[in-house]
Write a protein that holds these residues in place. Structure first.
Motif, PDB file in Angstrom:
ATOM      1  N   UNK A   2       0.843  -1.192   0.000  1.00  0.00           N
ATOM      2  CA  UNK A   2       0.000   0.000   0.000  1.00  0.00           C
ATOM      3  C   UNK A   2       0.881   1.246   0.000  1.00  0.00           C
ATOM      4  N   UNK A   3       0.631   2.121  -0.975  1.00  0.00           N
ATOM      5  CA  UNK A   3       1.370   3.371  -1.076  1.00  0.00           C
ATOM      6  C   UNK A   3       0.397   4.515  -1.330  1.00  0.00           C
ATOM      7  N   UNK A   4       0.394   5.493  -0.454  1.00  0.00           N
ATOM      8  CA  UNK A   4      -0.479   6.661  -0.594  1.00  0.00           C
ATOM      9  C   UNK A   4      -1.940   6.268  -0.751  1.00  0.00           C
ATOM     10  N   UNK A   5      -2.319   5.199  -0.032  1.00  0.00           N
ATOM     11  CA  UNK A   5      -3.711   4.791  -0.063  1.00  0.00           C
ATOM     12  C   UNK A   5      -4.114   4.004  -1.294  1.00  0.00           C
ATOM     13  N   UNK A   6      -3.140   3.557  -2.090  1.00  0.00           N
ATOM     14  CA  UNK A   6      -3.419   2.750  -3.284  1.00  0.00           C
ATOM     15  C   UNK A   6      -2.763   1.380  -3.156  1.00  0.00           C
ATOM     16  N   UNK A   7      -3.437   0.327  -3.646  1.00  0.00           N
ATOM     17  CA  UNK A   7      -2.780  -0.982  -3.711  1.00  0.00           C
ATOM     18  C   UNK A   7      -1.796  -1.021  -4.876  1.00  0.00           C
ATOM     19  N   UNK A   8      -0.560  -1.410  -4.584  1.00  0.00           N
ATOM     20  CA  UNK A   8       0.473  -1.518  -5.614  1.00  0.00           C
ATOM     21  C   UNK A   8       0.729  -3.004  -5.839  1.00  0.00           C
ATOM     22  N   UNK A   9       0.396  -3.494  -7.024  1.00  0.00           N
ATOM     23  CA  UNK A   9       0.432  -4.924  -7.323  1.00  0.00           C
ATOM     24  C   UNK A   9       1.748  -5.333  -7.970  1.00  0.00           C
ATOM     25  N   UNK A  10       2.284  -6.472  -7.528  1.00  0.00           N
ATOM     26  CA  UNK A  10       3.451  -7.062  -8.163  1.00  0.00           C
ATOM     27  C   UNK A  10       4.767  -6.564  -7.602  1.00  0.00           C
ATOM     28  N   UNK A  11       5.841  -7.077  -8.158  1.00  0.00           N
ATOM     29  CA  UNK A  11       7.199  -6.669  -7.810  1.00  0.00           C
ATOM     30  C   UNK A  11       7.710  -5.802  -8.954  1.00  0.00           C
ATOM     31  N   UNK A  12       7.830  -4.519  -8.692  1.00  0.00           N
ATOM     32  CA  UNK A  12       8.173  -3.567  -9.759  1.00  0.00           C
ATOM     33  C   UNK A  12       7.222  -3.703 -10.950  1.00  0.00           C
ATOM     34  N   UNK A  13       5.957  -3.893 -10.608  1.00  0.00           N
ATOM     35  CA  UNK A  13       4.932  -3.973 -11.641  1.00  0.00           C
ATOM     36  C   UNK A  13       4.839  -5.305 -12.356  1.00  0.00           C
ATOM     37  N   UNK A  14       5.593  -6.295 -11.904  1.00  0.00           N
ATOM     38  CA  UNK A  14       5.615  -7.594 -12.568  1.00  0.00           C
ATOM     39  C   UNK A  14       5.041  -8.687 -11.665  1.00  0.00           C
ATOM     40  N   UNK A  15       4.508  -9.721 -12.290  1.00  0.00           N
ATOM     41  CA  UNK A  15       3.990 -10.875 -11.564  1.00  0.00           C
ATOM     42  C   UNK A  15       5.149 -11.796 -11.211  1.00  0.00           C
ATOM     43  N   UNK A  16       5.378 -12.062  -9.933  1.00  0.00           N
ATOM     44  CA  UNK A  16       6.519 -12.907  -9.567  1.00  0.00           C
ATOM     45  C   UNK A  16       6.242 -14.382  -9.818  1.00  0.00           C
ATOM     46  N   UNK A  17       7.317 -15.111 -10.081  1.00  0.00           N
ATOM     47  CA  UNK A  17       7.176 -16.558 -10.250  1.00  0.00           C
ATOM     48  C   UNK A  17       7.168 -17.268  -8.909  1.00  0.00           C
ATOM     49  N   UNK A  18       7.815 -16.665  -7.922  1.00  0.00           N
ATOM     50  CA  UNK A  18       7.924 -17.274  -6.598  1.00  0.00           C
ATOM     51  C   UNK A  18       7.281 -16.365  -5.560  1.00  0.00           C
ATOM     52  N   UNK A  19       6.660 -16.985  -4.551  1.00  0.00           N
ATOM     53  CA  UNK A  19       5.922 -16.249  -3.540  1.00  0.00           C
ATOM     54  C   UNK A  19       6.416 -16.628  -2.147  1.00  0.00           C
ATOM     55  N   UNK A  20       6.346 -15.699  -1.223  1.00  0.00           N
ATOM     56  CA  UNK A  20       6.740 -15.986   0.165  1.00  0.00           C
ATOM     57  C   UNK A  20       5.583 -16.649   0.897  1.00  0.00           C
ATOM     58  N   UNK A  21       5.188 -17.792   0.382  1.00  0.00           N
ATOM     59  CA  UNK A  21       4.082 -18.580   0.920  1.00  0.00           C
ATOM     60  C   UNK A  21       4.497 -20.050   0.904  1.00  0.00           C
ATOM     61  N   UNK A  22       3.805 -20.913   1.660  1.00  0.00           N
ATOM     62  CA  UNK A  22       4.152 -22.343   1.662  1.00  0.00           C
ATOM     63  C   UNK A  22       4.086 -22.947   0.264  1.00  0.00           C
ATOM     64  N   UNK A  23       4.881 -23.968   0.041  1.00  0.00           N
ATOM     65  CA  UNK A  23       5.000 -24.574  -1.282  1.00  0.00           C
ATOM     66  C   UNK A  23       3.701 -25.209  -1.759  1.00  0.00           C
ATOM     67  N   UNK A  24       3.506 -25.176  -3.082  1.00  0.00           N
ATOM     68  CA  UNK A  24       2.397 -25.898  -3.690  1.00  0.00           C
ATOM     69  C   UNK A  24       2.603 -27.398  -3.505  1.00  0.00           C
ATOM     70  N   UNK A  25       1.579 -28.096  -3.066  1.00  0.00           N
ATOM     71  CA  UNK A  25       1.671 -29.540  -2.869  1.00  0.00           C
ATOM     72  C   UNK A  25       1.018 -30.321  -4.008  1.00  0.00           C
TER      73      UNK A  25
END
Length: 539
Positions: free
Chosen positions: A308-331
């Motif tokens: 969140x920046x200035x009350x807006x949701x900022x999506x992605x990493x530098x505007x890009x969709x990441x391949x890896x996420x800081x979440x538990x692995x897909x099973x």
């Protein structure tokens, strides 16, 4: 009525019933965008490599719930749960039969391909769960209401008009829906959800597409897929647009008051990952749940981190969709989304696990898992000349990047003109089955790559049991399927030509494995499917 059932998860005894596959461990983490087959302790995108579009998601305490779209399938409006946002399990459906009508019954040459229900809205308000959706086929809006989303009971309200791509929203003691394409409307619902208050309807946004497409621009798709959220006292309306010559784009409009005024901006434009909304975690982190059109396998879900920046949701990493996420692995998607089935049932088991869906409304008296223990029996009840108009095709999703579906069929009780086997269902379908002509039976492969079904291979059959297999390759949108047969479940032979799978708009659904049986001359014959096996395969 919401349909729920405990999952039936069983292992096939490969020695006892003849299938010579060993399912691979489904712990491979796969991304179609950033490489495949890499093993990691973190989740990767897509989080579900299968057709799961039009997501709506909520969190209640430490459990996430999600609804999605299955169009003309029965039961429909799938409901899933997760503890980590990554690994999901089906636990119910929104409906069995929307209505008893020709289009949903595949009667009189009519069908509901590309219709049925889609783009649901899932909400939790004051201890009650709400799942709303609409059906172009019936012209109605539906709201399912319960205190216990996993067990019910449910109350269902339905009313006209049909509100396309709507979002359900609660503000104090008032209930609203926002819907439409390009021009977005808002209306207040009656307190008992029995209908709208027509006098409250007004235009919320005259042209919601403007942040992505200049006024007067021709072509493209206008903003739709509304989902409204209230975060820290501000209102955020998510939409998708598709600018001409561009890609699927996420638009967000923000306002200090529900009625507006709204200001909008593009918040993500990367690889066509779009349409969805916001979800927060107990630790305060935020994600956007979205999906990507990925060819023949369908529309596949992604998670995108949000700051969140200035009350807006900022999506992605530098505007890009990441391949890896800081979440538990897909099973993996087995057994929560798809699963093998040996059709053996213990007392108390559901007749069909939730991974199964019928193509349109089934005829219940013409199928059984009890008529012969350990088998699915499909009996013909009328004459059909087209696979796509045949009733009681039982389906499961295909999964990426590659997958294999196989079955064995007892064909000893077929009648002249019957055709039964394994399908890959979409408008441009592929079939491998046994056709009985007079007293003779032949394996037949039908390829509808061109949109017109062509019989491309025929092999005489003399045995009682035949084994059929289809292999799908969705890697990098290769979208090719090959068919095989066996007389003993061990030695497999290719048959026919490769099916070039195509995601067509008339069906608007990813390819599905299907078990089918229909009659072209006389009703009353039947076949018994011994098992259905699905697993991922080495590329």
């Amino acid at each position: 009525m919401i349909i729920t059932s405990s999952m039936v998860i069983k292992k096939r005894n490969t020695l006892g019933k003849g299938i010579a596959f060993i399912a691979m461990a489904i712990s491979l983490q796969i991304s179609p965008l950033f490489g495949q087959g890499s093993v990691t302790s973190k989740a990767t995108n897509p989080i579900i490599f299968s057709d799961m579009p039009d997501l709506s998601m909520i969190r209640v305490d430490d459990t996430y719930y999600m609804s999605s779209t299955t169009m003309h399938m029965n039961p429909g409006l799938p409901l899933m749960k997760s503890k980590d946002l990554v690994n999901w399990e089906l636990f119910g459906y929104g409906h069995t039969t929307l209505q008893d009508m020709d289009e949903l019954n595949l009667d009189n040459g009519k069908n509901a391909y590309g219709n049925g229900t889609w783009a649901s809205s899932l909400r939790h308000h004051n201890g009650t769960f709400y799942v709303s959706t609409f059906a172009q086929t019936t012209g109605k809006t539906y709201i399912h209401i319960t205190k216990d989303i996993e067990n019910g009971p449910w109350e269902v309200q339905e009313f006209e008009p049909m509100m396309h791509d709507h979002t359900l929203f609660f503000e104090g003691d008032k209930i609203y829906m926002i819907w439409g394409g390009g021009k977005l409307n808002i209306v207040e619902l009656k307190s008992d959800f029995s209908g709208i208050k027509p006098e409250t309807q007004r235009v919320l946004l005259e042209n919601a597409t403007l942040p992505s497409t200049a006024a007067g621009t021709k072509g493209g798709l206008p903003a739709e897929g509304s989902q409204l959220f209230k975060v820290n006292g501000k209102y955020y309306l998510f939409n998708i647009s598709w600018p001409p010559g561009g890609m699927r784009t996420v638009i967000v409009h923000r306002a200090d008051k529900l009625e507006g005024p709204y200001e909008g901006r593009v918040v993500l434009q990367d690889q066509g990952v779009a349409q969805g909304g916001l979800i927060d975690m107990p630790n305060g982190e935020w994600y956007a749940y979205l999906f990507q059109d990925y060819g023949a396998v369908g529309r596949i879900p992604f998670l995108v981190p949000v700051k969140w920046e200035d009350g807006w949701p900022v999506l992605g990493i530098n505007g890009k969709v990441p391949s890896e996420l800081d979440l538990p692995a897909n099973k993996g998607l087995i057994p929560g989304i798809v699963n093998s089935d040996d059709f053996s049932r213990k007392e108390g088991d559901a007749a069909l696990p939730l991974v199964w869906q019928w193509n349109h409304n089934p005829v219940d008296e013409l199928w059984s898992v009890t008529a012969r223990k350990g088998y699915l029996r499909l009996k013909t009840g009328r004459i059909d000349q087209s696979f796509l108009q045949a009733r009681n095709t039982l389906t499961q999703r295909t999964i990426g990047p590659t997958c294999v579906g196989s079955t064995a069929i007892d064909i000893s009780h077929m009648k002249d003109g019957d055709f039964a086997g394994l399908s890959l269902l979409q408008k441009n379908y592929g079939l491998l089955g046994v056709r009985m002509s007079g007293n003779e039976k032949h394996l037949v492969m039908i390829n509808a790559t061109t949109g017109t079904p062509e019989e491309v291979a025929t092999v005489a059959v003399n045995q009682k049991i035949v084994y059929l297999k289809a292999m799908c390759d969705f890697t990098n949108k290769e979208d090719v399927a090959t068919f095989y047969y066996s007389v003993d479940g061990k030695a497999w032979l290719p048959i026919g030509t490769a099916l070039k799978m195509t995601y067509t708009l008339p069906h608007f659904m990813g390819y599905r494995f299907g078990l089918f049986n229909y009659a072209t001359k006389q009703a009353g014959g039947y076949v018994d499917f011994d098992f259905f096996d699905i697993h991922q395969s080495e590329h």
